[in-house]
Design a protein around this motif. Structure first.
Motif, short mmCIF file in Angstrom:
data_model
loop_
_atom_site.label_atom_id
_atom_site.label_comp_id
_atom_site.label_asym_id
_atom_site.label_seq_id
_atom_site.Cartn_x
_atom_site.Cartn_y
_atom_site.Cartn_z
N THR A 119 -3.58 4.09 0.74
CA THR A 119 -4.34 3.45 -0.18
C THR A 119 -4.53 1.81 0.30
N SER A 127 0.65 -1.21 -0.19
CA SER A 127 0.03 -0.04 -0.21
C SER A 127 0.86 1.23 -0.09
N ARG A 184 -5.00 8.85 -4.95
CA ARG A 184 -5.95 8.26 -5.70
C ARG A 184 -5.34 7.54 -7.19
#
Length: 413
Positions: free
Chosen positions: A347, A332, A394
């Protein structure tokens, strides 16, 4: 075949429409090879023969699978990946913003990525051209390459340095180098029409030396650097990593000065900064600080900050108020506020644990950062993620590939 998922435009639609180019797969040449502008007495400012000038940065990713040698150039404007010549046995892949340097035991193979930026200070020019093989530079896998607009300095693992003319590389020729005298520790760095070197004088610490481009020593500032490892060229000067911190070398009115940026505490060798990652043009550098932290070097403020992050695979930042992006061993991405060291976002796992672990050298996941996006390669997953670091990390786009992109650098910046 490359497939794009979760597509969110990387540039304004009008600019993308202007920039989309049809790929011509004749060897390794893209469309620029068939659209060469004609030179004339009234050539526009910024004209470069054989290249197209564009309104936006023409970023591309150079990708290599060391196991097979398969190599691709991923155009981030069109979203298309182009196959180029195989480069087997690549131990490390580096770039100077235009050329990719594939470091192998038998030498360094050079690829012109066909995209670059010219910064004139008050304005910039963006170019795209044909992707071309250039040739091979001598030196084994420990060879280090640094460039400016005029020369490329190649320092081999024995400390010998050769200086190549950039204009020859731009013509897809290696050319004949000039040998820089002496033995050099660390790397020779072109800077402000000179060459910076830390020379081996037989003592514990290397001494700073400044050469002109003809190889003549023109200055010897009173500065030393013990066990030099790591370097970066910033707007504030050249940063050279030393055992006790960093050495900042600056030019002013034709003269050179050097000043230390110390850690402030005794740092174990395993925790010191030995390789810097940063956004080109930024004055904020990152480096691993052991296995569970990241160094932030603010060159403007001349301060070190150690951010405790947990297990680190790779880290980078765009600087100037952006978050520190850290890939951890669970696959992540984590975002940290640089000023406070606090985690502000993360994330879900993008990579499997095995893929995130990476391998020796830089063959494994890395984070490349430009002015608007970050890029993360996933070797096992055969993909590259485009990350919007201004929007909570994102995933903006996902590029699926037909190779394992264990080595990645970004050009066009």
């Amino acid at each position: 075949m490359l497939v794009r998922r979760n597509v969110i435009p990387w540039a304004p639609a009008a600019l993308v429409a202007v920039s989309l180019l049809t790929t011509s797969c004749a060897g390794q040449n893209d469309d620029a090879s068939t659209a060469k502008p004609t030179a004339s007495a009234s050539a526009p400012h910024g004209y470069v023969e054989g290249a197209q000038e564009k309104a936006e940065q023409q970023s591309r990713l150079l990708l290599n699978d060391p196991g097979t040698g398969d190599t691709r150039v991923l155009d981030l404007i069109t979203g298309k990946a182009q196959e180029v010549s195989r480069r087997a046995g690549t131990a490390e892949l580096t770039t100077d913003g235009r050329f990719g340097y594939f470091h192998t035991s038998g030498g360094t193979q050079v690829l012109d990525g066909g995209a670059w930026t010219v910064d004139h200070g008050d304005h910039v020019h963006y170019y795209r051209a044909a992707i071309r093989d250039v040739g091979r530079l001598p030196g084994g896998s420990g060879t280090r390459v640094r460039s400016d607009a005029a020369v490329t300095a190649v320092t081999d693992e024995d400390g010998r340095a050769r200086i190549y003319r950039r204009a020859e590389l731009e013509k897809a020729k290696v050319g004949s180098p000039r040998t820089l005298p002496g033995t050099h520790m660390g790397v020779v760095v072109p800077y402000e029409e000179h060459l910076l070197s830390l020379t081996d004088n037989g003592q514990d610490a290397a001494r700073l030396a400044v050469y002109d481009r003809e190889g003549k020593r023109v200055a010897s500032p009173d500065a030393a650097c013990e066990d030099p490892r790591g370097d970066a060229v910033t707007r504030r000067g050249v940063v050279l990593g030393c055992a006790d911190g960093a050495l900042l070398v600056r030019e002013s009115d034709g003269g050179f000065t050097a000043s230390k940026i110390p850690y402030g505490d005794d740092i174990p060798d395993k925790d010191r900064a030995t390789a810097f990652r940063y956004r080109p043009g930024s004055d904020t550098l990152t480096a691993p600080a052991g296995d569970r932290a990241v160094w932030i070097l603010d060159v403007t403020e001349r301060t070190w900050t150690r951010v405790r992050t947990g297990p680190v695979v790779s880290a980078n930042t765009a600087g100037e108020g952006s978050v520190l992006i850290v890939l951890q061993t669970d696959g992540s991405l984590h975002g940290y506020d640089i000023a406070t060291g606090k985690q502000v976002t993360r994330t879900n796992a993008l990579l499997t644990g095995a893929s995130a672990a990476g391998t020796d050298g830089n063959a494994g996941p890395v984070i490349e950062v430009d002015r608007s996006r970050a890029y993360l390669n996933d070797p096992r997953g055969r993909r590259v993620y485009e990350i919007d670091y201004n929007d909570n990390l994102r995933v903006a786009r996902t590029f699926d590939l037909d190779i394992e992109p264990a080595l990645m650098v970004e050009t066009g910046r």
